[in-house]
Design a protein around this motif. Sequence first.
Motif, mmCIF file in Angstrom:
data_model
loop_
_atom_site.group_PDB
_atom_site.id
_atom_site.type_symbol
_atom_site.label_atom_id
_atom_site.label_comp_id
_atom_site.label_asym_id
_atom_site.label_seq_id
_atom_site.Cartn_x
_atom_site.Cartn_y
_atom_site.Cartn_z
ATOM 1 N N GLU A 90 0.826 -1.203 0.000
ATOM 2 C CA GLU A 90 0.000 0.000 0.000
ATOM 3 C C GLU A 90 0.865 1.260 0.000
ATOM 4 O O GLU A 90 0.611 2.215 -0.733
ATOM 5 N N ALA A 91 1.920 1.263 0.847
ATOM 6 C CA ALA A 91 2.813 2.420 0.910
ATOM 7 C C ALA A 91 3.545 2.612 -0.413
ATOM 8 O O ALA A 91 3.714 3.736 -0.890
ATOM 9 N N ALA B 187 2.525 1.588 -3.395
ATOM 10 C CA ALA B 187 1.573 2.010 -4.417
ATOM 11 C C ALA B 187 1.243 3.488 -4.263
ATOM 12 O O ALA B 187 1.107 4.214 -5.260
ATOM 13 N N ALA B 188 1.121 3.959 -3.018
ATOM 14 C CA ALA B 188 0.821 5.364 -2.787
ATOM 15 C C ALA B 188 1.966 6.252 -3.263
ATOM 16 O O ALA B 188 1.752 7.331 -3.834
ATOM 17 N N ALA B 189 3.204 5.794 -3.030
ATOM 18 C CA ALA B 189 4.364 6.563 -3.464
ATOM 19 C C ALA B 189 4.619 6.417 -4.961
ATOM 20 O O ALA B 189 5.201 7.298 -5.590
ATOM 21 N N GLY B 190 4.208 5.278 -5.523
ATOM 22 C CA GLY B 190 4.449 5.011 -6.931
ATOM 23 C C GLY B 190 5.811 4.423 -7.204
ATOM 24 O O GLY B 190 6.093 3.994 -8.319
ATOM 25 N N VAL C 232 3.982 0.096 -10.126
ATOM 26 C CA VAL C 232 4.970 0.608 -9.185
ATOM 27 C C VAL C 232 6.367 0.411 -9.775
ATOM 28 O O VAL C 232 6.654 -0.629 -10.366
ATOM 29 N N PHE D 54 9.042 5.155 -1.244
ATOM 30 C CA PHE D 54 8.983 4.470 0.039
ATOM 31 C C PHE D 54 10.224 3.597 0.111
ATOM 32 O O PHE D 54 10.559 2.906 -0.851
ATOM 33 N N SER E 256 8.935 7.816 5.617
ATOM 34 C CA SER E 256 8.978 7.067 4.366
ATOM 35 C C SER E 256 10.020 5.956 4.395
ATOM 36 O O SER E 256 10.242 5.300 3.377
#
Length: 284
Positions: free
Chosen positions: A139-140, A142-145, A170, A224, A251
């Motif tokens: 999840e982290a 994916a949020a950061a890309g 990602v 991340f 992060s």
Amino acid sequence: MTLPVTLLEAVAVDRITPRTARVAFEARALDDTVGTTPDQQLKLCFPRPGQREPVLPAQRDDPIGWYQAYLALPEAERPVLRSFTLRRRHPGTRRIEVDFVLHGDTGPAASWALRAAPGDRLGMVGPSALYAPPVPFAEAAAAAGQVLLAGDESALPAIATLVEALPEGVRAQAWIEVADRAERQELTSRAALEVRWLYRDGAAPGGLLVEEFRRAGRPAGRPFVWLAGEAGAVRALRRSLVEEHGVPKESVDFTGYWRHRLTQDDAPTAEDLADARERSAASS
């Protein structure tokens, strides 16, 4: 929270690299959630000389009580505990795989793995969020890309499970320090994965990874970051990222798996305790 405790029996031993043994175990009991998420930490219990299998206090709902019962065992009977990462769970079975780094005949885990054969038995405590809270890694990321992973061979099992869990879309980069080229392993991922292998070729552990990391400069964007391996190297990598390159502390997930010239039985250093406090504060 119940602390899972069970016996394991080795069913296969495979030397996947010259210095890594992958042991498949059949567990006497295994929770359905084991192996469903990446980077699951567990503790293996190694029998004392002359024992067919380790002496284990029974599983109980009180984890502190279990550990007290463990400490109450006579030292000659009390199994040796060492931390590992679950490499794989075979779906629909009680079979798991654990990778052992073969770094000589000096420690209980490596010396056991050097001689491991089908039928040998160990104990397993965990996996449990009590001593290794799961990080919402996918999840982290994916949020950061994008995600950046770095570690040595002790972190390879965790890195492998983490990149396997990454979703498409990602961008991932893994920096992995190993003894030499023969220690490379194949990593698979749905993410766009780039792996940089670093070979010590006789140099001290950790230094090459830190040197190459610093030479590369600031990571692009705001990835991340996941760091694990020798504690001193992990500490230096984290400081470089946060203090020199401005990566936010929140992060960076970091864990010192082992300490150069020290064992898990040695007392924690002041830096070890400081790292533990910071990790605890970040997860609370």
